[in-house]
Structures are given as structure tokens and as C-alpha cells.
Design a protein around this motif. Structure first.
Motif, PDB file in Angstrom:
ATOM      1  N   ARG A  21       0.860  -1.187   0.000  1.00  0.00           N
ATOM      2  CA  ARG A  21       0.000   0.000   0.000  1.00  0.00           C
ATOM      3  C   ARG A  21       0.895   1.235   0.000  1.00  0.00           C
ATOM      4  O   ARG A  21       1.821   1.346   0.815  1.00  0.00           O
ATOM      5  N   VAL A  22       0.623   2.164  -0.904  1.00  0.00           N
ATOM      6  CA  VAL A  22       1.486   3.332  -1.059  1.00  0.00           C
ATOM      7  C   VAL A  22       0.653   4.598  -1.123  1.00  0.00           C
ATOM      8  O   VAL A  22      -0.560   4.578  -1.376  1.00  0.00           O
ATOM      9  N   SER A  23       1.335   5.709  -0.900  1.00  0.00           N
ATOM     10  CA  SER A  23       0.759   7.034  -1.087  1.00  0.00           C
ATOM     11  C   SER A  23       1.691   7.796  -2.013  1.00  0.00           C
ATOM     12  O   SER A  23       2.903   7.854  -1.762  1.00  0.00           O
ATOM     13  N   VAL A  24       1.140   8.361  -3.108  1.00  0.00           N
ATOM     14  CA  VAL A  24       1.984   9.067  -4.064  1.00  0.00           C
ATOM     15  C   VAL A  24       1.379  10.430  -4.398  1.00  0.00           C
ATOM     16  O   VAL A  24       0.170  10.639  -4.297  1.00  0.00           O
ATOM     17  N   ARG A  25       2.245  11.334  -4.789  1.00  0.00           N
ATOM     18  CA  ARG A  25       1.831  12.637  -5.325  1.00  0.00           C
ATOM     19  C   ARG A  25       2.514  12.804  -6.676  1.00  0.00           C
ATOM     20  O   ARG A  25       3.701  12.511  -6.834  1.00  0.00           O
ATOM     21  N   SER A  26       1.745  13.295  -7.646  1.00  0.00           N
ATOM     22  CA  SER A  26       2.295  13.467  -8.987  1.00  0.00           C
ATOM     23  C   SER A  26       1.861  14.799  -9.566  1.00  0.00           C
ATOM     24  O   SER A  26       0.841  15.376  -9.167  1.00  0.00           O
ATOM     25  N   LEU A  27       2.632  15.283 -10.517  1.00  0.00           N
ATOM     26  CA  LEU A  27       2.320  16.522 -11.216  1.00  0.00           C
ATOM     27  C   LEU A  27       1.221  16.284 -12.245  1.00  0.00           C
ATOM     28  O   LEU A  27       1.171  15.225 -12.880  1.00  0.00           O
ATOM     29  N   ILE A  28       0.345  17.242 -12.415  1.00  0.00           N
ATOM     30  CA  ILE A  28      -0.649  17.196 -13.479  1.00  0.00           C
ATOM     31  C   ILE A  28      -0.558  18.499 -14.269  1.00  0.00           C
ATOM     32  O   ILE A  28      -0.356  19.568 -13.702  1.00  0.00           O
ATOM     33  N   GLU A  29      -0.728  18.372 -15.567  1.00  0.00           N
ATOM     34  CA  GLU A  29      -0.529  19.539 -16.429  1.00  0.00           C
ATOM     35  C   GLU A  29      -1.723  20.483 -16.438  1.00  0.00           C
ATOM     36  O   GLU A  29      -1.578  21.696 -16.408  1.00  0.00           O
ATOM     37  N   HIS A  30      -2.915  19.913 -16.480  1.00  0.00           N
ATOM     38  CA  HIS A  30      -4.098  20.763 -16.615  1.00  0.00           C
ATOM     39  C   HIS A  30      -5.135  20.370 -15.570  1.00  0.00           C
ATOM     40  O   HIS A  30      -6.206  19.859 -15.888  1.00  0.00           O
ATOM     41  N   GLY A  31      -4.825  20.582 -14.321  1.00  0.00           N
ATOM     42  CA  GLY A  31      -5.737  20.220 -13.253  1.00  0.00           C
ATOM     43  C   GLY A  31      -6.878  21.199 -13.093  1.00  0.00           C
ATOM     44  O   GLY A  31      -6.785  22.352 -13.532  1.00  0.00           O
ATOM     45  N   PRO A  32      -7.983  20.790 -12.476  1.00  0.00           N
ATOM     46  CA  PRO A  32      -9.103  21.696 -12.249  1.00  0.00           C
ATOM     47  C   PRO A  32      -8.713  22.827 -11.310  1.00  0.00           C
ATOM     48  O   PRO A  32      -7.954  22.633 -10.356  1.00  0.00           O
ATOM     49  N   SER A  33      -9.214  24.005 -11.581  1.00  0.00           N
ATOM     50  CA  SER A  33      -8.979  25.185 -10.739  1.00  0.00           C
ATOM     51  C   SER A  33      -7.495  25.459 -10.549  1.00  0.00           C
ATOM     52  O   SER A  33      -7.062  25.939  -9.501  1.00  0.00           O
ATOM     53  N   GLY A  34      -6.689  25.123 -11.549  1.00  0.00           N
ATOM     54  CA  GLY A  34      -5.270  25.419 -11.493  1.00  0.00           C
ATOM     55  C   GLY A  34      -4.467  24.491 -10.601  1.00  0.00           C
ATOM     56  O   GLY A  34      -3.315  24.792 -10.294  1.00  0.00           O
ATOM     57  N   GLU A  35      -5.040  23.350 -10.165  1.00  0.00           N
ATOM     58  CA  GLU A  35      -4.296  22.433  -9.296  1.00  0.00           C
ATOM     59  C   GLU A  35      -3.094  21.861 -10.057  1.00  0.00           C
ATOM     60  O   GLU A  35      -3.165  21.577 -11.249  1.00  0.00           O
ATOM     61  N   VAL A  51       5.385   3.438 -16.005  1.00  0.00           N
ATOM     62  CA  VAL A  51       4.036   3.775 -15.553  1.00  0.00           C
ATOM     63  C   VAL A  51       3.694   2.963 -14.297  1.00  0.00           C
ATOM     64  O   VAL A  51       3.857   1.735 -14.285  1.00  0.00           O
ATOM     65  N   LEU A  52       3.243   3.655 -13.253  1.00  0.00           N
ATOM     66  CA  LEU A  52       2.776   3.000 -12.040  1.00  0.00           C
ATOM     67  C   LEU A  52       1.268   2.811 -12.128  1.00  0.00           C
ATOM     68  O   LEU A  52       0.552   3.677 -12.648  1.00  0.00           O
ATOM     69  N   ARG A  53       0.790   1.714 -11.596  1.00  0.00           N
ATOM     70  CA  ARG A  53      -0.652   1.486 -11.503  1.00  0.00           C
ATOM     71  C   ARG A  53      -0.994   1.283 -10.043  1.00  0.00           C
ATOM     72  O   ARG A  53      -0.420   0.409  -9.369  1.00  0.00           O
ATOM     73  N   ILE A  54      -1.920   2.080  -9.534  1.00  0.00           N
ATOM     74  CA  ILE A  54      -2.328   2.029  -8.128  1.00  0.00           C
ATOM     75  C   ILE A  54      -3.815   1.725  -8.070  1.00  0.00           C
ATOM     76  O   ILE A  54      -4.624   2.385  -8.731  1.00  0.00           O
ATOM     77  N   THR A  55      -4.185   0.698  -7.307  1.00  0.00           N
ATOM     78  CA  THR A  55      -5.584   0.316  -7.165  1.00  0.00           C
ATOM     79  C   THR A  55      -6.115   0.841  -5.844  1.00  0.00           C
ATOM     80  O   THR A  55      -5.623   0.476  -4.774  1.00  0.00           O
ATOM     81  N   ARG A  56      -7.103   1.717  -5.934  1.00  0.00           N
ATOM     82  CA  ARG A  56      -7.699   2.303  -4.743  1.00  0.00           C
ATOM     83  C   ARG A  56      -8.638   1.325  -4.058  1.00  0.00           C
ATOM     84  O   ARG A  56      -8.975   0.268  -4.598  1.00  0.00           O
ATOM     85  N   ARG A  57      -9.101   1.719  -2.878  1.00  0.00           N
ATOM     86  CA  ARG A  57      -9.991   0.875  -2.080  1.00  0.00           C
ATOM     87  C   ARG A  57     -11.216   0.442  -2.876  1.00  0.00           C
ATOM     88  O   ARG A  57     -11.688  -0.691  -2.776  1.00  0.00           O
ATOM     89  N   SER A  58     -11.736   1.355  -3.712  1.00  0.00           N
ATOM     90  CA  SER A  58     -12.948   1.085  -4.471  1.00  0.00           C
ATOM     91  C   SER A  58     -12.737   0.117  -5.620  1.00  0.00           C
ATOM     92  O   SER A  58     -13.702  -0.332  -6.247  1.00  0.00           O
ATOM     93  N   GLY A  59     -11.496  -0.203  -5.932  1.00  0.00           N
ATOM     94  CA  GLY A  59     -11.184  -1.022  -7.092  1.00  0.00           C
ATOM     95  C   GLY A  59     -10.789  -0.201  -8.307  1.00  0.00           C
ATOM     96  O   GLY A  59     -10.322  -0.753  -9.309  1.00  0.00           O
ATOM     97  N   GLU A  60     -10.959   1.110  -8.234  1.00  0.00           N
ATOM     98  CA  GLU A  60     -10.562   1.992  -9.331  1.00  0.00           C
ATOM     99  C   GLU A  60      -9.047   1.981  -9.482  1.00  0.00           C
ATOM    100  O   GLU A  60      -8.310   2.036  -8.502  1.00  0.00           O
ATOM    101  N   SER A  61      -8.590   1.911 -10.728  1.00  0.00           N
ATOM    102  CA  SER A  61      -7.155   1.918 -11.009  1.00  0.00           C
ATOM    103  C   SER A  61      -6.713   3.306 -11.450  1.00  0.00           C
ATOM    104  O   SER A  61      -7.390   3.959 -12.247  1.00  0.00           O
ATOM    105  N   VAL A  62      -5.586   3.752 -10.935  1.00  0.00           N
ATOM    106  CA  VAL A  62      -5.003   5.039 -11.293  1.00  0.00           C
ATOM    107  C   VAL A  62      -3.635   4.777 -11.904  1.00  0.00           C
ATOM    108  O   VAL A  62      -2.820   4.055 -11.324  1.00  0.00           O
ATOM    109  N   ARG A  63      -3.385   5.351 -13.063  1.00  0.00           N
ATOM    110  CA  ARG A  63      -2.078   5.217 -13.701  1.00  0.00           C
ATOM    111  C   ARG A  63      -1.309   6.520 -13.547  1.00  0.00           C
ATOM    112  O   ARG A  63      -1.840   7.598 -13.807  1.00  0.00           O
ATOM    113  N   VAL A  64      -0.060   6.401 -13.124  1.00  0.00           N
ATOM    114  CA  VAL A  64       0.783   7.568 -12.866  1.00  0.00           C
ATOM    115  C   VAL A  64       2.098   7.386 -13.605  1.00  0.00           C
ATOM    116  O   VAL A  64       2.776   6.360 -13.454  1.00  0.00           O
ATOM    117  N   ALA A  65       2.470   8.368 -14.384  1.00  0.00           N
ATOM    118  CA  ALA A  65       3.754   8.308 -15.077  1.00  0.00           C
ATOM    119  C   ALA A  65       4.893   8.480 -14.074  1.00  0.00           C
ATOM    120  O   ALA A  65       4.850   9.370 -13.224  1.00  0.00           O
TER     121      ALA A  65
END
Length: 362
Positions: A21-35, A51-65
Motif C-alpha cells: 500500500r502506497v501514497s503518491v503525489r504526482s504533477l498534473i498539467e491541466h488540473g481543475p482550478s489550477g491544481e 508507468v505505475l498502476r495504483i488500485t484504490r480501495r474502491s477497485g478503481e485503477s489510477v495510472r501515474v507516469a
């Protein structure tokens, strides 16, 4: 996030941490409200080709470069739940499986193949707990052949979001083209608080069998003999010693009513009582009938020695989730049904991958 002694964010995870189980922060180019940053917490299920793939509690997969990572660290298992009985995923998976039994089952190593003529996915899916006794691809081939021989699509029931769940297996299934069709949650809670809500005047009738009146309110119409066997826990009437005890609750409708005002089902198995099929006449909602049904079933379960409760609820069932939250339940883990990809016909007749598997997840 991980911050060094110099106050800088640091990436302290590598490909060797896959499965943790990991916690990551990544840069995004065009985030909402300037995030500028995006955070993700979950199980690291792969780290391939940058590419990292992280599976959240809900089962949703997030891909992070990998190139977008600015911080990352391994974190402990999900924090202890606020309330409710302690239980492992494996214990709950086995208890819930005993509470909704198929009419046919077979072992594949530690996995259990289950079939019930297509009545509900839970009774017509492989439960992959433990080791199938062979490489994964061979095991999945055997699963597909077993269901094809019965004219059924192959489904696998998996879970995410708790210690010991199957994020890595979910990722492997998706890599092989299996499609997640349904996601729901399993909630647990104490039994006594539910029973204490009964006032003794609710008029809830309890029976060992699902009679015609009960079935008239049940949302799955045209229930077959196979479905009745699943609902009844395998056989009608009182259970054999050591077998789960099944009860059906009914609140009769008014004069001339074609169906009861409310129904419910409960299966008692050791310390656990599982609730299902709690349904209320739409014209009688907000009268407390669902609570009355659950209170009556909980009181009977307490008499039989149970102390903890579980139930399954779809993520979009806002009314049910609000009720169960008020009754003291809370999510334990998410569970999913993955359907095998269709195989092209070759020579003889192709398996009937469009055969029904029941609606919903129960």
C-alpha cells in the motif's frame, strides 16, 4: 507525503514495492482550478515501462507516469474501522459464500467454482481464495472451460480495500482482458443495536421458507427451483447441525394488497448474521418497515448466538447506504465481479458467453 530533512518531497518507492500500500503525489498539467498535483493512496499493482498502476480501495485503477512523480512512500494497511466487529477479508468471504450457496460447486486448488443455472453472479462465479494449485493462466483457462460446459459466462469474484484483499489479482485479470462489470461493498456492524430498534409491535412474521407472499415482493420475478434452493440455503426448513440457519421476514400488506409491505432475509452462521433482500413497497417507504424487518431478524439471530452482522450494498443505493449507516454499519471492503473476455469460435460450437448470470450482485 514523504518529506526529507531538508524539507523536500521525496520518492521513496520502487518497483520492488509492488503489492504494498502506497501514497503518491504526482504533477498534473491541466488540473481543475489550477491544481498542480494529484494524490493517490492504494495498492501498487504494477510498475512497468515507466508507468505505475495504483488500485484504490474502491477497485478503481489510477495510472501515474514515473516521470510525474514528486513524492511517494509505503504506508500502513488501511486504518482500523471506526466501529463494528473486527474481521479479516478471508473470514467474511467464506461466511458470505456460505450464506448464498450455489447448487453446484467444485474445487480448483483453494479456489471454489460455483454454479446455480445463472441465478445471480455470486452463485455463478469462481471465488479465488488462496492458491489454485497451478499457474494463473492455466487456472483461468480451467475456470472458463468449467463455466462454458454449463452454458454460463465465466465470472471471478474479487475484493479490494482491506488487508488481504486481491488488488494484484484484479490487475492480472484486467491485463488479460477480464472486464469488471459490477462493484458493490460489504458492510459490517454490531447485531444488538439493530435488534434494539424493534418495538415488539411491528407485525413482522418470520418463516423458514420463502412462501408465495414473500416471493411476490422479491424483485427478481419468475424465481426458479434453483433460485429457491439458493435463497433457502440449499434445503428448505430447519438446518442440519453446523449448517447456516436461514430466516425470511414478511410484513403483510393491507387489505387487497397483492404483495407484502416489506420483506427480508437473514442467514445465521456462527457469530455472523447476514442480511439480504430487504425490500419495501414503494408506496410504504419512510414508515420504518425496513428497520422493523431487520430488527426482527436481528433479534432471532441473537437468540441463535450471533453477535455481528454483514450485508452487501451497491455503491449507487443511496437510500440503503443511509439506512445502514444509521443502523451502525460501515464499509469493510469492496467486491467486484469480473467477466472473462469472449473467445472467438474455432471449429465446433463456441461457449455461450451471453448466458444470463442474474442481475445485480446478490
Amino acid at each position: 507525503m514523504e518529506i526529507s530533512a531538508a524539507g523536500r518531497l521525496e520518492v521513496r518507492i520502487t518497483a520492488a514495492d509492488v503489492g504494498k500500500r502506497v501514497s503518491v503525489r504526482s504533477l498534473i498539467e491541466h488540473g481543475p482550478s489550477g491544481e498542480k498535483f494529484s494524490d493517490a493512496v492504494g495498492v501498487l499493482t504494477s510498475w512497468d515501462n515507466g508507468v505505475l498502476r495504483i488500485t484504490r480501495r474502491s477497485g478503481e485503477s489510477v495510472r501515474v507516469a514515473e516521470s510525474a512523480l514528486v513524492a511517494g512512500k509505503v504506508v500502513p494497511a488501511a486504518p482500523a474501522r471506526r466501529r463494528g466487529p473486527a474481521a479479516s477479508y478471508e473470514e467474511l468471504a467464506r461466511i458470505t459464500a456460505r450464506g448464498w450457496r450455489p447448487v453446484e460447486s467444485e474445487r480448483l486448488g483453494d479456489w471454489e467454482l460455483r454454479a446455480a443455472a445463472g441465478f445471480t453472479r455470486r452463485a455463478n462465479s469462481v471465488l479465488p481464495l488462496g492458491d489454485p494449485g497451478r499457474p494463473l493462466d492455466d487456472a483461468l483457462t480451467a475456470v472458463r472451460r468449467w463455466y462454458a460446459a454449463r452454458g454460463l459466462p465465466a465470472y471471478a469474484q474479487t475484493a479490494t480495500g482491506a488487508e488481504g484483499t486481491q488488488e494484484l489479482l484484479c490487475a492480472e485479470l484486467e491485463k488479460r482482458g477480464w472486464v469488471r462489470e459490477v462493484t458493490a461493498e460489504l458492510w459490517t456492524g454490531g447485531l444488538t443495536p439493530v435488534a434494539d430498534l424493534g418495538d415488539g409491535t411491528s407485525g413482522v412474521l418470520l418463516s423458514r421458507d420463502a412462501d408465495e407472499a414473500w416471493l411476490a415482493r422479491y424483485r427478481r420475478k419468475g424465481v426458479s427451483e434453483v433460485a429457491l434452493r439458493v435463497l433457502g440455503g440449499g434445503s428448505p426448513g430447519a438446518p442440519a447441525p453446523g449448517e447456516p440457519s436461514v430466516w425470511f421476514a414478511t410484513v403483510p400488506g393491507g387489505p387487497g394488497a397483492e404483495a407484502p409491505a416489506a420483506i427480508g432475509r437473514c442467514v445465521v452462521d456462527g457469530r455472523w448474521a447476514g442480511f439480504a433482500a430487504v425490500e419495501v413497497d414503494p408506496a410504504r417507504r419512510r414508515e420504518g418497515l425496513a428497520t422493523a424487518v431487520m430488527a426482527a431478524l436481528a433479534a432471532r439471530a441473537l437468540e441463535e448466538g450471533a453477535s455481528a452482522a454483514w450485508l452487501q450494498v451497491e455503491t449507487d443505493n443511496e437510500g440503503g447506504r443511509a439506512l445502514y449507516d444509521r443502523l451502525g454499519f460501515a464499509p469493510h471492503h469492496a467486491y467486484h465481479h469480473y467477466r472473462a473476455p469472449e473467445e472467438p469460435a474455432s471449429g465446433g460450437s463456441a461457449p455461450d458467453s451471453s448466458a444470463p448470470a442474474g442481475d445485480g450482485t446478490s
